[in-house]
Write a protein that holds these residues in place. Structure first.
Motif, PDB file in Angstrom:
ATOM      1  N   PHE A   1       0.832  -1.207   0.000  1.00  0.00           N
ATOM      2  CA  PHE A   1       0.000   0.000   0.000  1.00  0.00           C
ATOM      3  C   PHE A   1       0.871   1.264   0.000  1.00  0.00           C
ATOM      4  O   PHE A   1       0.437   2.329  -0.416  1.00  0.00           O
TER       5      PHE A   1
ATOM      6  N   PHE B   1      -0.507   4.648   0.999  1.00  0.00           N
ATOM      7  CA  PHE B   1      -1.242   4.498   2.267  1.00  0.00           C
ATOM      8  C   PHE B   1      -0.412   3.693   3.250  1.00  0.00           C
ATOM      9  O   PHE B   1       0.318   2.776   2.870  1.00  0.00           O
TER      10      PHE B   1
ATOM     11  N   ARG C   1     -12.312   7.062   0.190  1.00  0.00           N
ATOM     12  CA  ARG C   1     -12.080   6.253   1.379  1.00  0.00           C
ATOM     13  C   ARG C   1     -12.783   6.914   2.557  1.00  0.00           C
ATOM     14  O   ARG C   1     -12.639   8.122   2.768  1.00  0.00           O
TER      15      ARG C   1
ATOM     16  N   GLU D   1     -10.648   7.862  -6.055  1.00  0.00           N
ATOM     17  CA  GLU D   1     -10.601   6.911  -4.940  1.00  0.00           C
ATOM     18  C   GLU D   1     -11.278   7.567  -3.743  1.00  0.00           C
ATOM     19  O   GLU D   1     -10.838   8.614  -3.282  1.00  0.00           O
TER      20      GLU D   1
ATOM     21  N   HIS E   1      -4.350   5.719  -9.599  1.00  0.00           N
ATOM     22  CA  HIS E   1      -5.454   4.932 -10.157  1.00  0.00           C
ATOM     23  C   HIS E   1      -6.074   5.706 -11.310  1.00  0.00           C
ATOM     24  O   HIS E   1      -5.987   6.931 -11.351  1.00  0.00           O
TER      25      HIS E   1
ATOM     26  N   HIS F   1       1.705   5.190  -6.012  1.00  0.00           N
ATOM     27  CA  HIS F   1       0.900   4.724  -7.143  1.00  0.00           C
ATOM     28  C   HIS F   1      -0.208   5.710  -7.491  1.00  0.00           C
ATOM     29  O   HIS F   1      -0.456   6.660  -6.751  1.00  0.00           O
TER      30      HIS F   1
END
Ligand code: KMT
Ligand code: NI
Length: 180
Positions: A79, A135, A91, A89, A85, A83
């Motif tokens: 994590f 993360f 959360r 995202e 996406h 990176h």
């Protein structure tokens, strides 16, 4: 939620790593990076937001040694690989706590640095597609989070590389960033 510069000093990723250098305006920084943050004591507010943004799917993940056993340490290291996406995202933290680190500023420039978002129960963030991030749990080693997806769960992380730097979602994010 607390937002501060990551200090970049050696030491376990789960330590706070809070730089003494203050962020002049956290709301401005988050909005420059196209990050949306909320504190929602009730899940009903999350349901509303998900509906407004046409989110159809969600799951709940527990990241802890109890829930993950032997793979916990490996997962936490994964994590923490920088990176992005191709979708935004969302959360929402249900219990426990942890850190989302996001890249601020223009790539390669002096201003590109890690901003740490310390999250706990009730905190929600929306990270835009194309933002580099990572993360980690904190020293308590426990977080329970809801992950929301617009369509099919598609949380494949694209780890930072020269190739991912040219990804269209990254380029689109950067062009929005460089306008500010
Ligand atoms: C991510 O993008 O790395 C994650 O969603 C981590 C798990 S959610 C606490
Ligand atoms: Ni991610």
């Amino acid at each position: 939620m607390k937002v501060y510069y990551f200090d970049g000093l050696p030491g376990d990723q789960r330590q706070p790593h809070e730089s003494p250098e203050a962020i002049p305006s956290v709301p401005n920084l988050l909005s420059d990076l196209s990050i949306v943050a909320h504190h929602f004591p009730e899940v009903a507010s999350v349901d509303e937001l998900a509906k407004a943004r046409s989110y159809k799917n969600r799951d709940v993940i527990i990241v802890s040694p109890d829930a993950m056993g032997d793979v916990y340490e490996t997962k936490v290291k994964m994590f923490f690989d920088e990176h992005l996406h191709e979708d935004e995202e969302i959360r929402y933290i249900l219990d426990g706590s942890g850190y989302f680190d996001v890249r601020s500023g223009a790539p390669g420039g002096d201003s590109e640095r890690w901003v740490r978002i310390a999250m706990e129960a009730g905190d929600l963030i929306i990270l835009p597609a194309g933002i580099y991030h990572r993360f980690t749990t904190d020293e308590k080693n426990y977080i329970k989070a809801m992950r929301l997806f617009q369509d099919e769960p598609k949380w494949t992380p694209l780890n930072r590389s020269a190739e991912v730097d040219t990804n269209p979602h990254r380029q689109e994010y950067l062009s929005a960033l460089l306008k500010v």
